[in-house]
Enzyme design. Sequence first.
Site, PDB file in Angstrom:
ATOM      1  N   LYS A 181       0.880  -1.269  -0.014  1.00 61.59           N
ATOM      2  CA  LYS A 181       0.120   0.032  -0.018  1.00 61.59           C
ATOM      3  C   LYS A 181       0.892   1.159  -0.031  1.00 61.59           C
ATOM      4  O   LYS A 181       0.692   2.196  -0.872  1.00 61.59           O
ATOM      5  CB  LYS A 181      -1.090  -0.209   1.154  1.00 61.59           C
ATOM      6  CG  LYS A 181      -2.237  -0.948   1.080  1.00 61.59           C
ATOM      7  CD  LYS A 181      -2.737  -1.403   2.376  1.00 61.59           C
ATOM      8  CE  LYS A 181      -3.814  -2.428   2.024  1.00 61.59           C
ATOM      9  NZ  LYS A 181      -4.740  -2.650   3.565  1.00 61.59           N
ATOM     10  N   ASP A 225     -10.983   2.837   4.115  1.00 63.09           N
ATOM     11  CA  ASP A 225     -11.185   1.598   4.148  1.00 63.09           C
ATOM     12  C   ASP A 225     -12.739   1.212   4.109  1.00 63.09           C
ATOM     13  O   ASP A 225     -13.059   0.291   3.741  1.00 63.09           O
ATOM     14  CB  ASP A 225     -10.703   0.665   5.301  1.00 63.09           C
ATOM     15  CG  ASP A 225      -9.702  -0.120   5.069  1.00 63.09           C
ATOM     16  OD1 ASP A 225      -8.984  -0.439   3.997  1.00 63.09           O
ATOM     17  OD2 ASP A 225      -8.754  -0.099   6.207  1.00 63.09           O
ATOM     18  N   GLN A 232      -4.522  -1.572   9.677  1.00 65.18           N
ATOM     19  CA  GLN A 232      -4.698  -3.118   9.003  1.00 65.18           C
ATOM     20  C   GLN A 232      -5.013  -3.997   9.981  1.00 65.18           C
ATOM     21  O   GLN A 232      -4.815  -4.050  11.293  1.00 65.18           O
ATOM     22  CB  GLN A 232      -3.042  -3.301   8.558  1.00 65.18           C
ATOM     23  CG  GLN A 232      -2.769  -4.711   7.669  1.00 65.18           C
ATOM     24  CD  GLN A 232      -3.654  -4.533   6.249  1.00 65.18           C
ATOM     25  OE1 GLN A 232      -3.814  -3.364   5.839  1.00 65.18           O
ATOM     26  NE2 GLN A 232      -4.062  -5.620   5.932  1.00 65.18           N
TER      27      GLN A 232
HETATM   28  N1  GUN Z   1      -6.869  -6.761   6.377  1.00 60.89           N
HETATM   29  C1  GUN Z   1      -7.248  -7.703   5.110  1.00 60.89           C
HETATM   30  N2  GUN Z   1      -7.833  -6.751   4.317  1.00 60.89           N
HETATM   31  C2  GUN Z   1      -7.784  -5.538   4.692  1.00 60.89           C
HETATM   32  C3  GUN Z   1      -8.238  -4.403   3.958  1.00 60.89           C
HETATM   33  O1  GUN Z   1      -8.711  -4.185   2.719  1.00 60.89           O
HETATM   34  N3  GUN Z   1      -7.974  -3.076   4.795  1.00 60.89           N
HETATM   35  C4  GUN Z   1      -7.418  -3.475   6.200  1.00 60.89           C
HETATM   36  N4  GUN Z   1      -7.453  -2.171   7.001  1.00 60.89           N
HETATM   37  N5  GUN Z   1      -6.926  -4.399   6.682  1.00 60.89           N
HETATM   38  C5  GUN Z   1      -7.317  -5.681   6.017  1.00 60.89           C
END
Ligand code: GUN
Length: 293
Positions: free
Chosen positions: A52, A119, A96
């Site tokens: 990311k 998100d 995350q």
């Molecule tokens: N863990 C797995 N997929 C995601 C996501 O799209 N965002 C976040 N913050 N954590 C995740």
Amino acid sequence: MKILDGKLAAASVKQILKAEVDILLQNNQRKPHLAAILIGNNGASETYVASKVKNCEEVGFESSLIRFENNITEEQLLSKITELNNDNTVDGILVQLPLPKHISEAKVIEAISPAKDVDGFHPVSVGKLVQGLQTFIPATPYGIMLMLEHFNIETKGKHAVVIGRSNIVGRPMSILLSSNHPQGNSTVTLCHSHTPNLQEICLQADIIVAALGKPGFVKAEMVKDGAVIIDVGITRVEDATAKKGFRIKGDVDFDEVAPKSSAITPVPGGVGLMTIAGLLKNTLQAYKNNSVN
Ligand code: GUN
């Protein structure tokens, strides 16, 4: 059979984002800024967050990676989120998941300002999504919609079967595919672990979105000829011959299913790359919303 190449579709989204950022910079505006919080040292989470951050840089965004040890308290984490909520130079906040067991995921998600919820997990964002209002769409379902758009996959009037009802993928995906949207207007069946006749339902699907987290689960005998297959699975499976000792496997048995399908996403190189495209788009949108206020 067409391979729905996430690299191609993501590159096209990122090229547009980069061009927008270039214009901002030419006009002496600040860069869009994503703050990512990573707790502990879960290997998969580390990889996702690193990707990311790298992608933010590629399109010219600023990014901050904030790391905490596994033993951070809930209070400390909530206090960091409040600080980021109040920081006008931060447009998007991402924590995350998964979190350590002693921290409430719900509390953390609700602590993030809906204006910075890139998100799309906050109940306000989810509520707006359900009502068809402008909001941040969770990155993976958003990425899938962008992929369907990129490859001109018809969804209107189709029967879409989503396998998996998670808040991150399955549930929002089912809402988007049934919504009044160019990549929506499908009739959606949302299946999960208590669906007794899954094979029968999947055999009626024009589009299957597999998001249950079981490698190789979708087999050829579950798929109608010509179906479109979207594989959201990204499970690490041990593989002594692989450099890292594991490889990534999707929820679809690609070798069996691909020949029957009209279009299919590979794993890796499919939906995963689109997830980041969705997140970047949300971050630029948060920046724009932030700038007008
Ligand atoms: N863990 C797995 N997929 C995601 C996501 O799209 N965002 C976040 N913050 N954590 C995740």
